[in-house]
Write a protein that holds these residues in place. Structure first.
Motif, PDB file in Angstrom:
ATOM      1  N   HIS A 455      75.201  72.184  50.835  1.00 15.56           N
ATOM      2  CA  HIS A 455      74.685  72.913  49.680  1.00 15.56           C
ATOM      3  C   HIS A 455      75.040  72.125  48.416  1.00 15.56           C
ATOM      4  N   VAL A 456      74.083  71.971  47.517  1.00 17.43           N
ATOM      5  CA  VAL A 456      74.356  71.457  46.174  1.00 17.43           C
ATOM      6  C   VAL A 456      74.072  72.598  45.214  1.00 17.43           C
ATOM      7  N   VAL A 457      75.121  73.110  44.576  1.00 18.65           N
ATOM      8  CA  VAL A 457      75.014  74.261  43.681  1.00 18.65           C
ATOM      9  C   VAL A 457      74.980  73.762  42.239  1.00 18.65           C
ATOM     10  N   VAL A 458      73.920  74.108  41.511  1.00 21.98           N
ATOM     11  CA  VAL A 458      73.799  73.742  40.094  1.00 21.98           C
ATOM     12  C   VAL A 458      73.828  75.029  39.288  1.00 21.98           C
ATOM     13  N   ASP A 459      74.962  75.299  38.671  1.00 20.78           N
ATOM     14  CA  ASP A 459      75.066  76.508  37.849  1.00 20.78           C
ATOM     15  C   ASP A 459      74.511  76.224  36.452  1.00 20.78           C
ATOM     16  N   GLU A 460      74.014  77.272  35.808  1.00 20.00           N
ATOM     17  CA  GLU A 460      73.368  77.166  34.489  1.00 20.00           C
ATOM     18  C   GLU A 460      72.322  76.041  34.501  1.00 20.00           C
ATOM     19  N   SER A 461      71.479  76.075  35.513  1.00 23.07           N
ATOM     20  CA  SER A 461      70.495  75.008  35.707  1.00 23.07           C
ATOM     21  C   SER A 461      69.392  75.021  34.646  1.00 23.07           C
TER      22      SER A 461
END
Length: 545
Positions: A455-461
């Motif tokens: 998983h690659v999680v990008v917060d505030e994308s």
């Protein structure tokens, strides 16, 4: 009923079924919950675990013996100067030293564990195919056929009827993780528990489940402040790590530090004066079933040129001309060519072994030094591309955004890695760091291991949706990532930035969308954006935290 069982060298025939018993003869030192779930759900496969606990005194003696042996091997490796072996033995020695402390303080214990796997099929050919699939799925866990001992293995499947010689000393935590505990009402072979639906039934989320349930592994999650967005993402991360998936988080707000430490992950905090750890110019060999092995230099050129175009537009509001794109592309290609790195030769990214350097003799091949922003700026200067040169100088050492100018010094071996960019001062700096880290992750993390679920999680994308180039890159990453067993999870407090044409393209690739509570006005816009019914849009504004 012995007359129903015929034992052969490597299998049995029971009635008309072909059966084979495998014994697990190698286990890693650390395992995760549900270790055998990937095979225990296969039809005709049974896993049996036998656990015999030691007393604390017995456990202490066994660990002390192992620690002494590792200590001797470590001393010998240090005398011989075997650097790689020293690193591996040091990690193992530290593990057993900590284990000894925990046992002596009665914090944990160890047990002797043996594991057997029984496989049944309607033909010998099917049996061989199943056994090979099991061995492939287990990977680091080695399972071998019990030659001339099939009846012994069959008895071991039954409670209290026999113990085989193949056993492993494991911690009680590992013993619990290895036990094939299944509740048929709520278990799922790969999904994580995500909550209960309106009827009270448990819901599982498996972004990798594939067609026909999901056409892609990517997810978009949005909700207003304090609606539970970060809480939901953290739960998804923790439960994914628990079943063996790897996770990387790009964290613009500094919200995942505690989670990283709680799960023994790797935490990297970005700041303006940090040493270079990641080089966006890194390239690695990749493999395609049709093209074979190659180095995707054209793809890297496109990524670097798009980065420069995005930064130019963000800084000055001006767009890069077609001529400048061509010059920038030529400069990047020349940087790789000057180092002897070519598309068609996968080995061209390595220096040969048996080289003599100032530090001594290098035995194995080693990774070449890659281009940097500094070397690219000099290349552009020599080509007379003044405007491009001035832009790239902002990314060189000593400049405000110079923390990516240098060779890579860090890898991503951890099951959880958090990149905290909250200390960068403005949205422009954060957007630049997010873009570059996604470029680096694509090359040095996503593509390197196609088998591992990630998983690659990008917060505030939403920060990456501010400019067409960065939004296009997100879409491109989503499109390419699915081929490499990678799920992109895009979390955003604001969703209006996704209403652009490129934002819509990206959302179209997120087959799972998770909506938390929104303000009534935003819920209405959200409903229009995603084609929701007015009733559902109204209900979103009443969701509980």
């Amino acid at each position: 009923m012995p007359d129903r069982v015929t034992e052969r060298e490597d299998h049995m025939v029971i009635n008309e079924k072909y059966c084979r018993v495998l014994a697990v003869d190698m286990l890693p030192e650390q395992v995760y919950f549900g270790w055998f779930n990937s095979i225990s759900h296969m039809p005709g496969v049974a896993v049996s675990i036998t656990v015999h606990p030691y007393t604390y005194e017995e456990a202490s003696k066994r660990v002390a013996k192992q620690q002494t042996q590792l200590g001797s091997e470590l001393l010998m490796a240090e005398k011989r100067g075997e650097t790689r072996r020293i690193d591996a033995l040091s990690l193992k020695y530290g593990f057993y030293r900590q284990l000894m402390t925990d046992i002596n303080l009665h914090r944990t214990n160890i047990a002797a564990l043996s594991a057997v796997i029984a496989v049944s099929a309607s033909s010998l050919e099917e049996l061989n195919t199943k056994c090979k699939a099991i061995q492939d799925r287990l990977g680091a866990t080695k399972a071998t056929t019990m030659y001339l001992r099939q009846i012994e293995g069959l008895k071991t499947l039954l409670p209290g009827t026999g113990v085989i010689d193949e056993y492993h000393d494991v911690t009680v935590a590992n013993a619990a993780c290895l036990s094939p505990l299944i509740g048929v009402n709520i278990s799922h072979p790969s999904g994580v528990y995500f909550g209960r639906n309106v009827t009270g039934s448990p819901c599982f989320l498996d972004l990798f489940i594939g067609q026909p349930r999901l056409f892609g592994p990517h997810m978009f999650i949005t909700g207003t402040t304090r609606s539970g967005k970060s809480y939901s993402v953290k739960g998804l991360i923790a439960r994914s790590v628990a079943i063996g998936r790897k996770v990387v988080v790009i964290d613009p707000e500094g919200e995942y530090k505690t989670l990283s430490r709680a799960l023994d992950g790797t935490y990297i905090r970005f700041h303006a004066n940090m040493d270079t750890m990641f080089n966006p110019f890194d390239v690695h060999p990749t493999h395609d079933d049709e093209l074979g092995s190659f180095i995707d230099i054209p793809g890297k050129i496109d990524d670097i040129v798009s980065l420069l175009a995005a930064m130019m537009e963000a800084q000055s509001g001006e767009k890069m001309t077609a001529e400048e794109r061509s010059i920038a592309g030529q400069a990047v290609r020349q940087e790789y060519k000057s180092r002897g790195i070519t598309d068609h030769d996968p080995e061209s990214v390595y220096l040969p072994g048996n080289r003599t350097t100032e530090e001594g003799v290098i035995v194995g091949k080693s990774y070449k030094e890659m281009p940097t922003f500094s070397s690219l700026s000099e290349q552009l200067k020599s080509m007379g591309a003044t405007r491009l040169y001035n832009i790239v100088r902002d990314f060189c050492k000593g400049a405000p955004l110079g923390f990516f100018d240098g060779q890579t010094k860090a890898g991503l071996d951890s099951h959880l890695v958090v990149f905290d960019i909250s200390s960068l001062l403005n949205d422009y700096s954060k957007m630049f760091a997010m873009y570059v880290m996604l470029m680096w992750l694509w090359e040095s993390y996503v593509r390197l291991d196609r088998q591992q679920q990630k998983h690659v999680v990008v917060d505030e994308s939403w920060l990456l949706m501010l400019f067409p180039y960065t939004a296009k890159f997100m879409s491109s990453l989503a499109r390419r990532g699915a081929k490499y067993n990678t799920s992109l999870i895009s979390a955003s407090q604001s969703f209006r930035e996704f209403s652009s044409e490129e934002g819509q393209v990206f959302l179209g690739q997120c087959n799972t969308k998770f909506f938390l509570r929104m303000e009534p006005t935003d819920a209405k816009i959200l409903g229009e954006l995603f084609g929701l019914s007015p009733q559902l849009s109204e209900r979103i504004s009443t969701f509980q935290q």
